[in-house]
Design an enzyme around this catalytic site. Structure first.
Site, PDB file in Angstrom:
ATOM      1  N   THR A 203     -14.194  49.931  13.610  1.00  0.00           N
ATOM      2  CA  THR A 203     -15.215  50.750  12.956  1.00  0.00           C
ATOM      3  C   THR A 203     -16.478  49.943  12.779  1.00  0.00           C
ATOM      4  O   THR A 203     -16.406  48.741  12.507  1.00  0.00           O
ATOM      5  CB  THR A 203     -14.734  51.180  11.547  1.00  0.00           C
ATOM      6  OG1 THR A 203     -13.563  51.976  11.688  1.00  0.00           O
ATOM      7  CG2 THR A 203     -15.781  51.982  10.795  1.00  0.00           C
ATOM      8  N   ARG A 231      -5.349  62.919  14.152  1.00  0.00           N
ATOM      9  CA  ARG A 231      -5.633  62.266  12.869  1.00  0.00           C
ATOM     10  C   ARG A 231      -7.125  61.905  12.766  1.00  0.00           C
ATOM     11  O   ARG A 231      -7.730  61.383  13.691  1.00  0.00           O
ATOM     12  CB  ARG A 231      -4.784  61.004  12.747  1.00  0.00           C
ATOM     13  CG  ARG A 231      -4.996  60.212  11.448  1.00  0.00           C
ATOM     14  CD  ARG A 231      -6.017  59.128  11.606  1.00  0.00           C
ATOM     15  NE  ARG A 231      -6.159  58.311  10.391  1.00  0.00           N
ATOM     16  CZ  ARG A 231      -7.152  57.452  10.184  1.00  0.00           C
ATOM     17  NH1 ARG A 231      -8.082  57.291  11.092  1.00  0.00           N
ATOM     18  NH2 ARG A 231      -7.217  56.753   9.072  1.00  0.00           N
ATOM     19  N   GLY A 233      -9.889  59.977  10.052  1.00  0.00           N
ATOM     20  CA  GLY A 233      -9.992  59.163   8.843  1.00  0.00           C
ATOM     21  C   GLY A 233     -11.240  59.493   8.041  1.00  0.00           C
ATOM     22  O   GLY A 233     -11.761  60.610   8.085  1.00  0.00           O
ATOM     23  N   ASP A 234     -11.716  58.503   7.334  1.00  0.00           N
ATOM     24  CA  ASP A 234     -12.883  58.690   6.467  1.00  0.00           C
ATOM     25  C   ASP A 234     -14.215  58.628   7.216  1.00  0.00           C
ATOM     26  O   ASP A 234     -15.219  59.177   6.755  1.00  0.00           O
ATOM     27  CB  ASP A 234     -12.902  57.578   5.411  1.00  0.00           C
ATOM     28  CG  ASP A 234     -12.992  56.193   6.062  1.00  0.00           C
ATOM     29  OD1 ASP A 234     -12.227  55.928   7.013  1.00  0.00           O
ATOM     30  OD2 ASP A 234     -13.843  55.379   5.645  1.00  0.00           O
ATOM     31  N   GLY A 255     -11.678  50.418   6.810  1.00  0.00           N
ATOM     32  CA  GLY A 255     -10.300  50.205   6.380  1.00  0.00           C
ATOM     33  C   GLY A 255      -9.514  51.503   6.408  1.00  0.00           C
ATOM     34  O   GLY A 255      -9.835  52.420   7.166  1.00  0.00           O
ATOM     35  N   GLY A 257      -8.623  54.811   6.076  1.00  0.00           N
ATOM     36  CA  GLY A 257      -9.448  55.978   5.799  1.00  0.00           C
ATOM     37  C   GLY A 257      -8.856  56.942   4.786  1.00  0.00           C
ATOM     38  O   GLY A 257      -9.573  57.515   3.966  1.00  0.00           O
TER      39      GLY A 257
HETATM   40  C1  SD4 Z   1     -10.356  55.099   9.757  1.00  0.00           C
HETATM   41  N1  SD4 Z   1     -11.824  53.802   8.372  1.00  0.00           N
HETATM   42  O1  SD4 Z   1     -10.296  55.792  10.769  1.00  0.00           O
HETATM   43  C2  SD4 Z   1     -11.353  53.963   9.717  1.00  0.00           C
HETATM   44  C3  SD4 Z   1     -10.711  52.706  10.295  1.00  0.00           C
HETATM   45  C4  SD4 Z   1     -11.443  51.423  10.083  1.00  0.00           C
HETATM   46  O2  SD4 Z   1     -11.671  49.170  10.654  1.00  0.00           O
HETATM   47  O3  SD4 Z   1     -12.370  51.315   9.329  1.00  0.00           O
HETATM   48  N2  SD4 Z   1     -11.013  50.356  10.719  1.00  0.00           N
HETATM   49  O4  SD4 Z   1      -9.615  55.267   8.796  1.00  0.00           O
END
Ligand code: SD4
Length: 344
Positions: A203, A231, A233-234, A255, A257
């Protein structure tokens, strides 16, 4: 991708080596950001991305243009875990999420987007050319193609292909595996180790303030490696992976999400900055909220927030050690290691 050691030595601030090593232990940013413009972004890849953003910022361009162009560098990097060369989902397909937000609270987002090289640029078109905020899946791809974006062939990067083949040996879907250095499991959020020995993450989030004092932000990702198909994430969720309020500041997240979404992470950080907290203190409070919710499970996930306020102060806080972010301000460009709730 910049080699961090080389960067430190090649940098005009090579003589500040002591400061860099202190930063590795999680100290504060070693210099005061000297006014606008300024750009900050997550992980080591942020150094290169910030340079591209700076091309726009130093000429007096808008923050929103800078953060779009900045993260496109990372999206285009086949070496990186963002963009088409990134880790695929468990069925072998790379699916991308991105969003962008400007100083007028305009925002755009795409999720579960396949075979498009620059999701953040598609998110910008969603923001500017549709009455909507978010498009997903085949609809997002259809919109991108109609807007002139090329439909690329999917081709995993060498590293992603190798990581996927390794993962397939057990095909174990066991989230979460944390995004922490030296714990390179083969699950979601496992960073890739590059041939130069660096770790890459999946990310990039970037926030900036331009010379006019206006803010903008972007976030783009391939999400969790070997995730369930579909899926999200955030990262493409406005208020979770990114939030910009031109009166207060901006925040982005990286991180796990799911745990960023459950606390409306980036929005919550910005609201705390509105109440007067510094960027670092605001990020820390929301990390603490996650710890309270997750209890003992907090040890199994990584989350980090990175924020910039209207005064041009930057700050971050992570759950676990190992989160780094890049700052560019004037002729200074540095990589900072964030403080964390768990210690080394
Ligand atoms: C997620 N936040 O898809 C992202 C993943 C991420 O370093 O930040 N990875 O959840």
């Amino acid at each position: 991708m910049v080699n961090r050691r080389k960067f430190i030595h090649a940098s005009a601030f090579g003589s500040l080596g002591i400061l860099f090593s202190k930063m590795a232990a999680g100290n504060q940013v070693p210099f005061t950001i000297k006014g606008k413009p300024v750009v900050i972004s997550t992980w080591d890849a942020g150094l290169e991305a910030n340079k591209a953003a700076w091309e726009i910022l130093h000429k007096g361009g808008r923050a929103v243009d800078a953060v779009e162009k900045g993260v496109m560098v990372t999206e285009a990097s086949q070496n990186c875990c963002v963009g088409l060369g990134a880790n695929p989902d468990r069925d072998g397909f790379v699916t991308l999420d991105a969003c962008i937000m400007d100083e007028f609270s305009n925002c755009g987002s795409v999720a579960f987007l396949e075979r498009i090289k620059h999701p953040v640029a598609v998110a910008r078109r969603v923001m500017e050319k549709t009455p909507h905020v978010m498009l997903v899946g085949s609809g997002a791809q259809q919109f991108a193609v109609a807007e002139g974006f090329a439909l690329e062939e999917q081709k995993l990067s060498t590293q992603a292909q190798a990581a996927y083949e390794e993962w397939l040996k057990n095909s174990e879907y066991k989230p979460p595996v944390i995004n922490i250095e030296n714990k390179n499991g083969h699950g979601p959020f496992a960073p890739l180790k590059l041939s130069n020995g660096e770790w890459n993450h999946d990310t990039i989030g970037m926030v900036a303030m331009d010379a006019q004092g206006n803010m903008g932000g972007s976030c783009t990702t391939s999400g969790a490696g070997f995730k369930m198909r579909g899926r999200i994430g955030d990262s493409p969720i406005i208020g979770a992976g990114l939030f910009v309020d031109n009166e207060v500041g901006a925040c982005t997240a990286t991180g796990q999400g799911e745990d960023v979404i459950r606390v409306a992470g980036s929005h919550s950080v910005v609201e705390l900055m509105r109440q007067g907290l510094s960027p670092e203190a605001a990020c820390k409070k929301i990390i603490e909220r996650i710890v309270k919710i997750k209890k003992s499970k907090a040890k199994d996930i990584q989350v980090a927030f990175l924020a910039l306020n209207k005064k041009g102060q930057a700050g971050a806080f992570a759950l676990h050690p190992g989160f780094r972010y890049a700052i560019k301000n004037g002729d200074k460009e540095i990589l900072v290691t964030s403080k964390s709730w768990f210690n080394e």
